[in-house]
Design an enzyme around this catalytic site. Sequence first.
Site, mmCIF file in Angstrom:
data_model
loop_
_atom_site.group_PDB
_atom_site.id
_atom_site.type_symbol
_atom_site.label_atom_id
_atom_site.label_comp_id
_atom_site.label_asym_id
_atom_site.label_seq_id
_atom_site.Cartn_x
_atom_site.Cartn_y
_atom_site.Cartn_z
ATOM 1 N N SER A 41 -9.532 1.857 2.355
ATOM 2 C CA SER A 41 -8.534 2.583 1.598
ATOM 3 C C SER A 41 -7.477 1.692 0.949
ATOM 4 O O SER A 41 -6.613 2.198 0.220
ATOM 5 C CB SER A 41 -7.845 3.596 2.528
ATOM 6 O OG SER A 41 -7.175 2.935 3.588
ATOM 7 N N LYS A 47 0.831 -1.201 0.000
ATOM 8 C CA LYS A 47 0.000 0.000 0.000
ATOM 9 C C LYS A 47 0.868 1.254 0.000
ATOM 10 O O LYS A 47 1.887 1.312 0.697
ATOM 11 C CB LYS A 47 -0.916 -0.022 1.225
ATOM 12 C CG LYS A 47 -1.985 1.056 1.256
ATOM 13 C CD LYS A 47 -2.923 0.808 2.428
ATOM 14 C CE LYS A 47 -4.055 1.809 2.499
ATOM 15 N NZ LYS A 47 -4.991 1.497 3.598
ATOM 16 N N SER A 104 -10.291 -0.373 6.391
ATOM 17 C CA SER A 104 -9.560 -0.230 5.132
ATOM 18 C C SER A 104 -9.052 -1.520 4.524
ATOM 19 O O SER A 104 -8.659 -1.547 3.362
ATOM 20 C CB SER A 104 -8.387 0.738 5.320
ATOM 21 O OG SER A 104 -8.856 2.051 5.492
#
Length: 425
Positions: free
Chosen positions: A111, A36, A135
């Site tokens: 996210s 990420k 997320s």
Amino acid sequence: MVAPNARALDDARDLEATLRGGAQPGALCGVPVGIKDITDVAGLPTTYGSPLYVDNVADADALVVERLRAAGAIIIGKTNTPEFAAGGNTFNEVFGRTRNPWNSALSAGGSTGGGASALASGMIGVAEGSDLGGSLRIPASFCGLVGIRPSPGLVPTFPTAWPWDDLAVTGPMARTAGDVALALQAMAGPDPRSPLKQPTKGRDFVGSVSEARLAGVRLAYCPDIVRLGIDASVEQRCHAAAFGLADGDAMVDPVDLEFSDGRKAFLHLRGVWMVAHMQEHMHRLPELGDNVRGNIEAGLRVTTEQVAWAHGVRGRMWAFFERFFERYDFLLTPSMAVSPFPVEQNYPATVGGRAMKTYVDWIAPTFTLSLTGLPIASVPCGLDANGLPVGLQVVGPPLGEGRVLGLCRLIQEAYPIGEPDLGAL
């Protein structure tokens, strides 16, 4: 995917050479992994999805990346995120919008949306991500994957602006519960650089997944833990999946839970969290996107009394679940109250026919449970009326990550969803 790693082939060749030299393969030997874009990978950009960091290149690997490499994983690139990971839909001004492989017109969630999209489309085998308010669970639900929010301290987060943060965690997402267990085994364990620690000696996440059985398991199902409302197609699928597990000799009870106070408490603590993590950016608020700026401004308005009240709510939730797990082994509840929505929208306008007031209201089913500090996963339990994945949250007891993933495996086996039709994209 963003920022492909030019070193990936060299890393793979080096790995091959060590194996030819007699080295034992690691648990993730040769597995392509996406990181990420809030997590440092040496030599790659860490942009946080923000124009403020578009030229930022990491000098060293984050702790979790070190551990993935040590297990033999090949880091093939960074995955997209909303600006500073703030939001349940993945888009930013640096790399644009991340689309859902099941339907490219729709959101992949967030996210960790870039990681979910890469997994569902077959680009990677494991996605590293983070989870503050959902997320890892939100994109797992939208993209038909398994994502686990480990309990705080199991996977140390380093570097970080707030070492004592016990609300946001680092964890893995993958296509199956077994793959998530492999990744979690590699990621977990105490480190002197992090003050938050959790025992891992003797904890075999992979073994727990393979040994899981439904017979005699005590399950409770609640369709709406925060009185948010829920779209009918999602609830029907989750309800059918939960009570269908009784066919495997599990005990399944309907329960009526109501954590509306937890919803408010999380938003107070999230505001404080944003201020703590974004201190160095306070002088640049006008340059930040609406979501991030709004969160910081909300955090600055939180009072000491509100913080104290929120911690009290969190304590009561912990006490409730302590009693709950005397009677039940797991809580099941829908991961999302809605199906994937158009990617151009910041958030869904309505949930269950009710208008949403802010861009985070709709993810209350995940963020409220973050307060508990318990291990929580999202697992696909079927498809909605439009053929889109539906996720079921599995909430387990303290130190129960392996048990949670074991139940996720059983749910995946009971309700296979197949794969997205990539030819239709």
